[in-house]
Structures are given as structure tokens and as C-alpha cells.
Scaffold this active site. Structure first.
Site, PDB file in Angstrom:
ATOM      1  CD  GLN A   1      -3.004  -0.567  -0.173  1.00  0.00           C
ATOM      2  OE1 GLN A   1      -3.159   0.604  -0.503  1.00  0.00           O
ATOM      3  NE2 GLN A   1      -3.553  -1.565  -0.843  1.00  0.00           N
ATOM      4  CB  SER A   2       4.201   1.956  -1.371  1.00  0.00           C
ATOM      5  OG  SER A   2       4.988   3.099  -1.646  1.00  0.00           O
TER       6      SER A   2
END
Ligand SMILES: *Cc1c(COP(=O)(O)O)cnc(C)c1O
Length: 325
Positions: A74-75
Site C-alpha cells: 500500500q505504498s
């Protein structure tokens, strides 16, 4: 010697600085302002826009045609890098920690929409990151590209320059003064840039980093080192050790793992100010600020700026935490 670095215009800057009077009243503490770096643009927004303005200028100067970078599934950094690459006509290659999930959601869904080349691998240590980054760069080269590698979170001294500028931007916006700045600290480049920026300010605020993953003993020296490297780029003195404040009591079980205090902070800010925070960074940073306000850490006549660094696309992934309304 100081040398002027080129900076692209990628973000919608300056970002607004908003008062948060209802939140301040609910907490009964100091005057609160929110610096809206969640509104920088690049597929919503976030702090990585300011770093990418310097990093991608360097990539273009080096005639790169592809960018290789790394982050968690989920960067936000990876999502924003992919968006910026598309805007500049470069090809994004993303190294993501873990295995490809069955459901694409949040930032990962956006990475896919941007058509980034994704490579999933377990990144258990720095050696694994280096090895996989080298492999993905080789793949970009084999695809005919000239790759430019950006480290995790865009956190090197070049990226941190974006937050030296950001502090200048804030201090130009805020009359009469800011006493404290609170910011979520992960890879540390944002906090380091802000701290380096205090070295050129007449009345610098205290920069508080709320760690979202590392203990103070690990993150503090890292931020100090990066702040010193960033200051050197600008010909400024390295910040003294007591400029580096790290709060590490709000991480919970680990990086990207929700806590009740984080969930409560997200709800409170949403319901008092109509502002969305995120579960991985800003929710924990706000949980820290709330705890310190309630503990009487600040005077009523002080002004605290909460730096909203973005991250909202990940909110959907944590939907079960909000199911009980
Ligand atoms: C990356 C990120 C941070 C932390 O910034 P660092 O420079 O890595 O410390 C904070 N908030 C959000 C939303 C981020 O994506």
C-alpha cells in the site's frame, strides 16, 4: 559547497494551511493548524510529491526513461511515483513487499491503473531490497530503458530538499509563529528535510516526528544523519542532536497495523473538521499529538501545526475497523 538543485513542478503548491478550531476545542489544548500536503495532487496527494520534484528532476537530467522504486503493497510513494512518471513520460517499475494479493485495492489498484510494471517479493531486510531493486533495474534495462532508482520512500538527501522548501512555505504562510510541527515519520526523509529547514529559519518550530514503524533508537540516528546530509547540500550547518524529536509510543503492533488510538483519531478528525486521515501514517501521528495534548504537554497559547502527509487511498483497506460506525 551549496549547489542549486533543479526542481520540477509536480505538486499543487503551496498547499493550504487550515485552522482546525473544532478539533482544538474538542481536545482543549493549543491552537491547531493543518498543513494540507494530502492535497498536493499526483493521484490524490501526499508528501512524496515534494520529494519527487527533486528526484525526478535529477532522473530527467540523467536522461532516465524509467524509474525503479520500492515500497509496501500500500505504498503511497509507489503510487505517486507511478503517477509522476506518467505525467513526465517515463516508465514506472515498482518493487512491492509481499505477494500479489487476490484483491487489488487502495494504492495497489491505482498502481495497476497507471500501468506500472509490478514486481512482488518478500523484502525482509536491506539486502533483499538491494538485490530485488538491482534485479528490477536490470529488467527495465532489458526492456530498453535507462532506469533511475529511487530509494524507499524517496528518502535520500535530494528528496528531503522538498521538505526544506516545505518548511519555508509553511513559515511564509503562518503569522505570527509556529511553536511545534507534528509529522508522521517512516523512512524519515520528511522529518529530516523539515529539521534541515529549521537551520535557515529565524524562529524555527520544534519538529516532532511520530514514528510509524521504528523505535526512537533506530529512527532518531537515521533522521539525524539524513538531516545533516540535507543541510550540507544547502551549505547549512548540520542540525544539533536535540533538534531530532522522535515519539515512538504510537506504532502499536507494527508498521501498517491499525491501533484503536489511530482509529479513534481518524474518526475524531473526520467528525470535527471533515478531514480524512490515513491508517498507516497520519492517523498514528494524530493519535500521538492527541495523547500529548491530553497529557498537558502544550500551553494554550502555543500553536501546533499537524502536517497532513496524505495516505488516504489506503483507508478503504482497513474498512473492518470502521464497521461499527
Ligand atoms: C511516506 C509517508 C510518510 C512518511 O514520510 P517519510 O519521509 O517516509 O518519513 C508519512 N505519511 C504518508 C501518508 C506517507 O505516504
Amino acid at each position: 559547497m551549496a549547489e542549486k538543485r533543479r526542481r520540477l513542478e509536480l505538486g499543487f503548491l503551496p498547499t493550504p494551511l487550515q485552522e482546525a478550531p473544532r478539533l482544538a476545542r474538542a481536545l482543549g489544548g493549543p491552537c491547531l493548524l493543518v498543513k494540507r500536503d494530502d492535497q498536493t495532487g499526483l493521484a490524490t496527494g501526499g508528501n512524496k510529491a515534494r520529494k519527487l520534484e527533486y528526484l525526478l528532476a535529477d532522473a530527467m537530467d540523467q536522461k532516465a526513461t524509467a524509474v525503479v522504486t520500492v515500497g509496501d503493497l500500500q505504498s503511497n510513494h509507489c503510487r505517486m511515483t507511478a503517477a509522476a512518471c506518467r505525467k513526465l513520460g517515463m516508465e514506472p517499475y515498482l518493487l512491492l513487499n509481499g505477494t500479489r494479493p487476490a484483491v487489488l485495492e487502495g494504492n495497489l489498484l491505482l498502481d495497476v491503473i497507471f500501468g506500472a510494471t509490478l514486481h512482488f517479493a518478500p523484502l525482509d531486510d536491506a539486502a533483499a531490497v538491494d538485490r530485488e531493486l538491482a534485479g528490477l533495474s536490470a529488467r527495465a534495462a532489458a526492456d530498453g530503458h535507462r532506469p533511475y532508482v529511487i530509494p524507499m520512500g524517496g528518502s535520500n538527501s535530494l528528496g528531503a530538499l522538498g521538505y526544506v522548501d516545505a518548511l519555508r512555505e509553511l513559515l511564509g504562510q503562518s503569522a505570527p509563529r509556529v511553536d511545534h510541527v507534528f509529522v508522521a515519520s517512516g523512512s524519515g526523509g520528511t522529518q529530516a528535510g523539515l529539521i534541515a529547514g529549521t537551520m535557515e529559519a529565524a524562529r524555527p518550530p520544534l519538529i516532532h516526528g511520530v514514528s510509524v514503524s521504528r523505535t526512537r533508537d533506530t529512527l532518531g540516528p537515521r533522521v539525524s544523519q539524513l538531516a545533516a546530509e540535507t543541510a550540507v547540500l544547502l551549505g547549512l550547518a548540520p542540525p544539533p542532536a536535540d533538534h531530532v524529536l522522535v515519539h515512538d509510543g504510537y506504532i502499536g503492533p507494527g508498521y501498517a497495523m491499525m491501533t484503536e488510538a489511530c482509529r479513534d483519531a481518524i474518526r475524531l478528525v473526520a467528525r470535527t473538521e471533515g478531514i480524512l486521515l490515513d491508517p498507516v501514517y497520519t492517523g498514528k501521528a494524530m493519535a500521538g499529538l492527541i495523547d500529548l495534548i491530553r497529557g498537558g504537554r502544550f500551553n494554550r497559547d502555543e500553536t501546533v501545526v499537524f502536517w497532513h502527509t496524505g495516505g488516504v487511498p489506503a483507508l478503504q483497506v482497513y474498512r473492518e475497523w470502521f464497521a461499527d460506525a
